[in-house]
Scaffold this active site. Structure first.
Site, PDB file in Angstrom:
ATOM      1  N   PRO A  30      20.880  17.085 -38.832  1.00 58.68           N
ATOM      2  CA  PRO A  30      20.959  17.778 -37.537  1.00 58.68           C
ATOM      3  C   PRO A  30      20.403  16.892 -36.427  1.00 58.68           C
ATOM      4  O   PRO A  30      19.401  16.190 -36.627  1.00 58.68           O
ATOM      5  CB  PRO A  30      20.086  19.019 -37.738  1.00 58.68           C
ATOM      6  CG  PRO A  30      19.968  19.181 -39.217  1.00 58.68           C
ATOM      7  CD  PRO A  30      20.040  17.803 -39.800  1.00 58.68           C
ATOM      8  N   LYS A  31      21.058  16.910 -35.275  1.00 66.00           N
ATOM      9  CA  LYS A  31      20.571  16.159 -34.123  1.00 66.00           C
ATOM     10  C   LYS A  31      19.722  17.088 -33.256  1.00 66.00           C
ATOM     11  O   LYS A  31      20.234  17.878 -32.466  1.00 66.00           O
ATOM     12  CB  LYS A  31      21.727  15.583 -33.310  1.00 66.00           C
ATOM     13  CG  LYS A  31      21.269  14.646 -32.201  1.00 66.00           C
ATOM     14  CD  LYS A  31      22.434  14.104 -31.389  1.00 66.00           C
ATOM     15  CE  LYS A  31      21.950  13.049 -30.404  1.00 66.00           C
ATOM     16  NZ  LYS A  31      20.881  13.531 -29.513  1.00 66.00           N
ATOM     17  N   PHE A  32      18.410  16.995 -33.429  1.00 67.08           N
ATOM     18  CA  PHE A  32      17.499  17.864 -32.705  1.00 67.08           C
ATOM     19  C   PHE A  32      17.358  17.429 -31.252  1.00 67.08           C
ATOM     20  O   PHE A  32      17.419  16.235 -30.938  1.00 67.08           O
ATOM     21  CB  PHE A  32      16.118  17.859 -33.363  1.00 67.08           C
ATOM     22  CG  PHE A  32      16.098  18.463 -34.734  1.00 67.08           C
ATOM     23  CD1 PHE A  32      16.390  19.799 -34.925  1.00 67.08           C
ATOM     24  CD2 PHE A  32      15.789  17.692 -35.847  1.00 67.08           C
ATOM     25  CE1 PHE A  32      16.373  20.361 -36.184  1.00 67.08           C
ATOM     26  CE2 PHE A  32      15.764  18.238 -37.113  1.00 67.08           C
ATOM     27  CZ  PHE A  32      16.067  19.577 -37.281  1.00 67.08           C
TER      28      PHE A  32
END
Length: 335
Positions: A30-32
């Site tokens: 996931p790209k936070f």
């Protein structure tokens, strides 16, 4: 051994879709929406926290520094994302408050608005340079390191999967929590300092917005300042577009009407109000127009304060068929 900062992290380049490849060829994370941070632990257990661009963050996030000191062995370098979770959402505004707070206030915010460090890679481990190892081996080392770290603490092992189906589920469902999309990495890739060897796939959706101003010239606007009405009928700034292509500028310029008295926005906008980086040198200057034009734009999920788009949005087309008064933000967007 004394580890030297700054270290230039490995980066990602944007892609429009999932890359092809056999099962297991890619790893998905996931790209936070947070601050990229590298944590360095010296041989004397001194901890240094740096941003992607090398700025010192050690005093800014003392709870992360303390957690790294407590759980990470000497002569180790980690790569990860500093985030703030609040009520099931990523809160970038809290990171901004921390970034501009002084040392004493940062210590207070560490208690009232604690942040987490989601670790997704390791560059050195107990003095051993592991950047030349393939990603799947570095991940195994990282997972081994986290076996003794409490799961409910400040340090968190970043999510990662080799299952594209699971990654697609993350891509579709985590946007509501402020996750921007995915970072996609070749399973056998080494850690190349400063190189764009990873991929980033952002989840974008279209939305309608009201044009309240522009930058550039009236005949060739270079960008649009956008707004949406809140539930009280006030036109709120929500962002700005990226640089308009020549064709888009020619399309929209004749549709812009010079502003009359009583424009709902100030003549200049504070830094950060219109998808501009925090810490700008001064207010944003622009030309006001009558808010009577609706345009469709492409946006990602990174919001500031639940309303303004932190990244510039992409212009798609004018929506002359829509009434600007109908462009109302939802209660969720208003925050």
């Amino acid at each position: 051994m004394r580890l030297r900062s700054p270290i230039e992290p490995m980066l990602a380049k944007a892609v429009a879709d999932f890359p092809p490849g056999r099962p297991g060829a890619w790893r998905y994370e996931p790209k936070f929406d947070g601050f990229r941070g590298l944590a360095l632990v010296d041989s004397d257990r001194g901890v240094h926290l740096q941003s992607r661009r090398g700025a010192r963050l050690t005093d800014t996030f003392p709870e992360i520094v303390w957690a790294v000191f407590e759980h990470i062995p000497a002569r180790t370098v980690l790569d990860g994302e500093i985030v703030r979770w609040a009520a099931g959402q990523l809160d970038f505004s809290a990171l901004h408050r921390r970034n501009i707070a002084g040392r004493r206030r940062a210590a207070s915010l560490a208690t009232s608005e604690p942040c987490h460090y989601a670790v997704f890679d390791v560059l050195k481990l107990r003095g051993r340079d592991v950047t030349g190892l393939p990603l799947h081996e570095r991940r195994a080392l990282l997972e081994g390191l986290f076996t003794t770290i409490p799961s409910a603490g400040v340090l968190a092992l970043g999510l990662q999967t080799t299952d594209e189906a699971e990654a697609r589920t993350w891509y579709e469902t985590l946007a509501v929590a402020g996750v921007e999309g995915l970072v996609i990495k070749p399973t056998r890739s080494t850690y190349e300092v400063g190189a764009r060897g990873w991929l980033k796939l952002k989840r974008r959706t279209s939305m309608d917005a009201v044009v309240g101003g522009f930058v550039g010239s009236p005949l060739r606007p270079s960008g649009l300042i956008l707004g949406r009405y809140d539930d009280a009928g006030r036109l709120r700034v929500v962002g700005r577009t990226t640089q308009l292509a020549a064709q888009a500028a020619a399309e929209v310029a004749p549709l812009l009407t010079p502003a009359r008295a009583g424009h709902p926005w100030p003549e200049t906008l504070p830094p950060g109000w219109a998808s501009s980086p925090y810490g700008g040198s001064g207010p944003i200057t622009y030309t006001q127009v009558q808010p009577n034009l609706v345009v469709e734009v492409l946006v990602d999920s990174a919001l500031d304060g639940g309303r303004r788009h932190r990244h510039a949005v992409r212009y798609l087309r004018p929506r002359i068929d829509l009434d600007p008064a109908s462009v109302v933000e939802s209660c969720e967007a208003a925050g």
